[in-house]
Scaffold this motif. Structure first.
Motif, PDB file in Angstrom:
ATOM      1  N   LEU A  26       0.813  -1.212   0.000  1.00 30.43           N
ATOM      2  CA  LEU A  26       0.000   0.000   0.000  1.00 30.43           C
ATOM      3  C   LEU A  26       0.846   1.260   0.000  1.00 30.43           C
ATOM      4  O   LEU A  26       1.945   1.287   0.554  1.00 30.43           O
ATOM      5  CB  LEU A  26      -0.908   0.013   1.239  1.00 30.43           C
ATOM      6  CG  LEU A  26      -1.912  -1.131   1.339  1.00 30.43           C
ATOM      7  CD1 LEU A  26      -2.649  -1.063   2.661  1.00 30.43           C
ATOM      8  CD2 LEU A  26      -2.885  -1.129   0.179  1.00 30.43           C
ATOM      9  N   THR A  27       0.292   2.295  -0.602  1.00 30.77           N
ATOM     10  CA  THR A  27       0.944   3.602  -0.552  1.00 30.77           C
ATOM     11  C   THR A  27       0.726   4.191   0.845  1.00 30.77           C
ATOM     12  O   THR A  27      -0.175   3.774   1.580  1.00 30.77           O
ATOM     13  CB  THR A  27       0.333   4.569  -1.583  1.00 30.77           C
ATOM     14  OG1 THR A  27      -1.041   4.801  -1.229  1.00 30.77           O
ATOM     15  CG2 THR A  27       0.430   4.017  -3.003  1.00 30.77           C
ATOM     16  N   GLU A  28       1.513   5.183   1.165  1.00 28.99           N
ATOM     17  CA  GLU A  28       1.361   5.873   2.450  1.00 28.99           C
ATOM     18  C   GLU A  28      -0.044   6.493   2.542  1.00 28.99           C
ATOM     19  O   GLU A  28      -0.669   6.473   3.598  1.00 28.99           O
ATOM     20  CB  GLU A  28       2.439   6.949   2.591  1.00 28.99           C
ATOM     21  CG  GLU A  28       2.602   7.437   4.014  1.00 28.99           C
ATOM     22  CD  GLU A  28       3.799   8.362   4.175  1.00 28.99           C
ATOM     23  OE1 GLU A  28       3.631   9.396   4.820  1.00 28.99           O
ATOM     24  OE2 GLU A  28       4.881   8.028   3.641  1.00 28.99           O
ATOM     25  N   GLN A  29      -0.531   7.008   1.431  1.00 33.27           N
ATOM     26  CA  GLN A  29      -1.866   7.617   1.406  1.00 33.27           C
ATOM     27  C   GLN A  29      -2.941   6.572   1.746  1.00 33.27           C
ATOM     28  O   GLN A  29      -3.834   6.836   2.546  1.00 33.27           O
ATOM     29  CB  GLN A  29      -2.143   8.241   0.039  1.00 33.27           C
ATOM     30  CG  GLN A  29      -3.509   8.904  -0.043  1.00 33.27           C
ATOM     31  CD  GLN A  29      -3.843   9.409  -1.433  1.00 33.27           C
ATOM     32  OE1 GLN A  29      -3.284   8.939  -2.431  1.00 33.27           O
ATOM     33  NE2 GLN A  29      -4.767  10.353  -1.502  1.00 33.27           N
ATOM     34  N   ASP A  30      -2.856   5.378   1.136  1.00 33.26           N
ATOM     35  CA  ASP A  30      -3.836   4.328   1.420  1.00 33.26           C
ATOM     36  C   ASP A  30      -3.755   3.880   2.881  1.00 33.26           C
ATOM     37  O   ASP A  30      -4.778   3.649   3.531  1.00 33.26           O
ATOM     38  CB  ASP A  30      -3.640   3.127   0.491  1.00 33.26           C
ATOM     39  CG  ASP A  30      -4.129   3.404  -0.929  1.00 33.26           C
ATOM     40  OD1 ASP A  30      -4.961   4.319  -1.114  1.00 33.26           O
ATOM     41  OD2 ASP A  30      -3.680   2.699  -1.846  1.00 33.26           O
ATOM     42  N   ILE A  31      -2.558   3.763   3.412  1.00 35.59           N
ATOM     43  CA  ILE A  31      -2.388   3.382   4.823  1.00 35.59           C
ATOM     44  C   ILE A  31      -3.026   4.421   5.726  1.00 35.59           C
ATOM     45  O   ILE A  31      -3.726   4.074   6.694  1.00 35.59           O
ATOM     46  CB  ILE A  31      -0.887   3.177   5.157  1.00 35.59           C
ATOM     47  CG1 ILE A  31      -0.367   1.923   4.444  1.00 35.59           C
ATOM     48  CG2 ILE A  31      -0.668   3.080   6.672  1.00 35.59           C
ATOM     49  CD1 ILE A  31       1.141   1.769   4.455  1.00 35.59           C
ATOM     50  N   ASN A  32      -2.832   5.702   5.424  1.00 36.23           N
ATOM     51  CA  ASN A  32      -3.431   6.767   6.240  1.00 36.23           C
ATOM     52  C   ASN A  32      -4.956   6.734   6.176  1.00 36.23           C
ATOM     53  O   ASN A  32      -5.629   6.943   7.191  1.00 36.23           O
ATOM     54  CB  ASN A  32      -2.906   8.139   5.822  1.00 36.23           C
ATOM     55  CG  ASN A  32      -1.458   8.344   6.238  1.00 36.23           C
ATOM     56  OD1 ASN A  32      -0.978   7.700   7.184  1.00 36.23           O
ATOM     57  ND2 ASN A  32      -0.754   9.209   5.533  1.00 36.23           N
ATOM     58  N   ILE A  33      -5.508   6.460   4.989  1.00 31.33           N
ATOM     59  CA  ILE A  33      -6.971   6.363   4.843  1.00 31.33           C
ATOM     60  C   ILE A  33      -7.498   5.230   5.722  1.00 31.33           C
ATOM     61  O   ILE A  33      -8.472   5.396   6.457  1.00 31.33           O
ATOM     62  CB  ILE A  33      -7.359   6.141   3.358  1.00 31.33           C
ATOM     63  CG1 ILE A  33      -7.085   7.397   2.541  1.00 31.33           C
ATOM     64  CG2 ILE A  33      -8.825   5.720   3.235  1.00 31.33           C
ATOM     65  CD1 ILE A  33      -7.105   7.187   1.028  1.00 31.33           C
ATOM     66  N   ILE A  34      -6.835   4.085   5.665  1.00 31.75           N
ATOM     67  CA  ILE A  34      -7.265   2.932   6.458  1.00 31.75           C
ATOM     68  C   ILE A  34      -7.180   3.243   7.950  1.00 31.75           C
ATOM     69  O   ILE A  34      -8.099   2.918   8.712  1.00 31.75           O
ATOM     70  CB  ILE A  34      -6.429   1.683   6.084  1.00 31.75           C
ATOM     71  CG1 ILE A  34      -6.903   1.167   4.723  1.00 31.75           C
ATOM     72  CG2 ILE A  34      -6.521   0.607   7.157  1.00 31.75           C
ATOM     73  CD1 ILE A  34      -6.022   0.115   4.109  1.00 31.75           C
ATOM     74  N   LYS A  35      -6.107   3.893   8.378  1.00 35.10           N
ATOM     75  CA  LYS A  35      -5.956   4.247   9.798  1.00 35.10           C
ATOM     76  C   LYS A  35      -7.077   5.182  10.246  1.00 35.10           C
ATOM     77  O   LYS A  35      -7.614   5.043  11.342  1.00 35.10           O
ATOM     78  CB  LYS A  35      -4.594   4.886  10.055  1.00 35.10           C
ATOM     79  CG  LYS A  35      -3.460   3.869  10.072  1.00 35.10           C
ATOM     80  CD  LYS A  35      -2.122   4.552  10.334  1.00 35.10           C
ATOM     81  CE  LYS A  35      -1.003   3.522  10.381  1.00 35.10           C
ATOM     82  NZ  LYS A  35       0.321   4.154  10.463  1.00 35.10           N
ATOM     83  N   GLU A  36      -7.429   6.139   9.395  1.00 38.56           N
ATOM     84  CA  GLU A  36      -8.512   7.068   9.725  1.00 38.56           C
ATOM     85  C   GLU A  36      -9.857   6.347   9.797  1.00 38.56           C
ATOM     86  O   GLU A  36     -10.688   6.638  10.664  1.00 38.56           O
ATOM     87  CB  GLU A  36      -8.582   8.214   8.708  1.00 38.56           C
ATOM     88  CG  GLU A  36      -7.501   9.243   8.898  1.00 38.56           C
ATOM     89  CD  GLU A  36      -7.709  10.459   7.997  1.00 38.56           C
ATOM     90  OE1 GLU A  36      -8.858  10.731   7.590  1.00 38.56           O
ATOM     91  OE2 GLU A  36      -6.702  11.135   7.705  1.00 38.56           O
ATOM     92  N   MET A  37     -10.075   5.405   8.871  1.00 40.81           N
ATOM     93  CA  MET A  37     -11.326   4.642   8.882  1.00 40.81           C
ATOM     94  C   MET A  37     -11.419   3.816  10.166  1.00 40.81           C
ATOM     95  O   MET A  37     -12.477   3.754  10.802  1.00 40.81           O
ATOM     96  CB  MET A  37     -11.403   3.738   7.645  1.00 40.81           C
ATOM     97  CG  MET A  37     -11.603   4.505   6.346  1.00 40.81           C
ATOM     98  SD  MET A  37     -11.332   3.495   4.863  1.00 40.81           S
ATOM     99  CE  MET A  37     -12.541   2.207   5.051  1.00 40.81           C
ATOM    100  N   GLN A  38     -10.311   3.218  10.545  1.00 40.39           N
ATOM    101  CA  GLN A  38     -10.291   2.408  11.754  1.00 40.39           C
ATOM    102  C   GLN A  38     -10.525   3.268  12.989  1.00 40.39           C
ATOM    103  O   GLN A  38     -11.272   2.893  13.896  1.00 40.39           O
ATOM    104  CB  GLN A  38      -8.955   1.682  11.845  1.00 40.39           C
ATOM    105  CG  GLN A  38      -9.053   0.404  12.584  1.00 40.39           C
ATOM    106  CD  GLN A  38      -7.887  -0.490  12.248  1.00 40.39           C
ATOM    107  OE1 GLN A  38      -6.785  -0.023  12.005  1.00 40.39           O
ATOM    108  NE2 GLN A  38      -8.139  -1.771  12.244  1.00 40.39           N
ATOM    109  N   GLU A  39      -9.885   4.433  13.017  1.00 42.31           N
ATOM    110  CA  GLU A  39     -10.061   5.357  14.127  1.00 42.31           C
ATOM    111  C   GLU A  39     -11.540   5.753  14.256  1.00 42.31           C
ATOM    112  O   GLU A  39     -12.079   5.832  15.357  1.00 42.31           O
ATOM    113  CB  GLU A  39      -9.194   6.603  13.912  1.00 42.31           C
ATOM    114  CG  GLU A  39      -9.360   7.644  15.014  1.00 42.31           C
ATOM    115  CD  GLU A  39      -8.668   8.963  14.680  1.00 42.31           C
ATOM    116  OE1 GLU A  39      -8.067   9.532  15.590  1.00 42.31           O
ATOM    117  OE2 GLU A  39      -8.748   9.409  13.501  1.00 42.31           O
TER     118      GLU A  39
END
Length: 185
Positions: A26-39
């Motif tokens: 995953l790109t850093e952008q995709d990882i950040n999106i997933i982290k935000e969704m999880q949060e």
């Protein structure tokens, strides 16, 4: 931080699109999106934070629900045995499923749907899934049943442009096939 205003509602065209495959790693952008969704899911289940930020409680969130047409979703829920299901799945696929059906006795809801939709949503009682797990950064194979299986199928539907109420029998919303398994939530 994702808030309710960031979640698209029914009628938005992205909810009816088939989401795009995601390149791994995953790109850093995709990882950040997933982290935000999880949060968002974790915060939505916290009584103080959900009240403070006016969040509706959720157990799953798919990227199309925040207007990102990618094949990614997160799940955060406990089953009856207090086992935590915390996954961030990318490019998930059902590789096998039971013939037997199950349904939530209270019906299904959705963060993208601001109304009650009466009726039973029939799902496979058991599913085997393959996906890339963004948390472990590995391919995973999961066998799910009960509430986790239902939540997985609900979120997978979002990646295919399907809403939960599409599964409700239009003539008889509370019709159940023989031997369907009731799941409490």
């Amino acid at each position: 931080m994702i808030l309710m205003k960031d979640i698209v509602r029914e009628g938005h065209p992205v909810l009816r699109q088939v989401a795009h495959e995601v390149k791994t790693p995953l790109t850093e952008q995709d990882i950040n999106i997933i982290k935000e969704m999880q949060e968002f899911l974790i915060n939505s289940q916290d009584p103080e934070l959900s009240e403070k930020y006016d969040l509706r409680a959720g157990v799953g969130l798919a990227a199309p629900q925040i207007n990102i047409p990618k094949r990614m979703f997160v799940i955060y829920l406990e089953d009856d045995d207090e086992r935590l299901y915390q996954y961030a799945l990318v490019n998930p696929k059902i590789v096998s499923h039971s013939v037997e059906k199950s349904y939530l006795t209270s019906g299904e809801g959705c963060l993208s749907v601001d109304r009650d939709v009466p009726g039973y949503v029939l799902r496979h009682a058991r599913v085997t899934i393959k996906a890339y797990d963004a948390l472990s950064e590995k391919e995973v194979k999961l066998r799910l049943k009960g509430l986790p299986a239902i939540v997985f199928q609900h979120e997978l539907d979002h990646l295919n442009g399907v809403m939960f109420y599409d599964h409700i029998n239009k003539e008889n919303p509370f019709h159940l096939p023989e031997n369907a398994i009731a799941v409490e939530n």
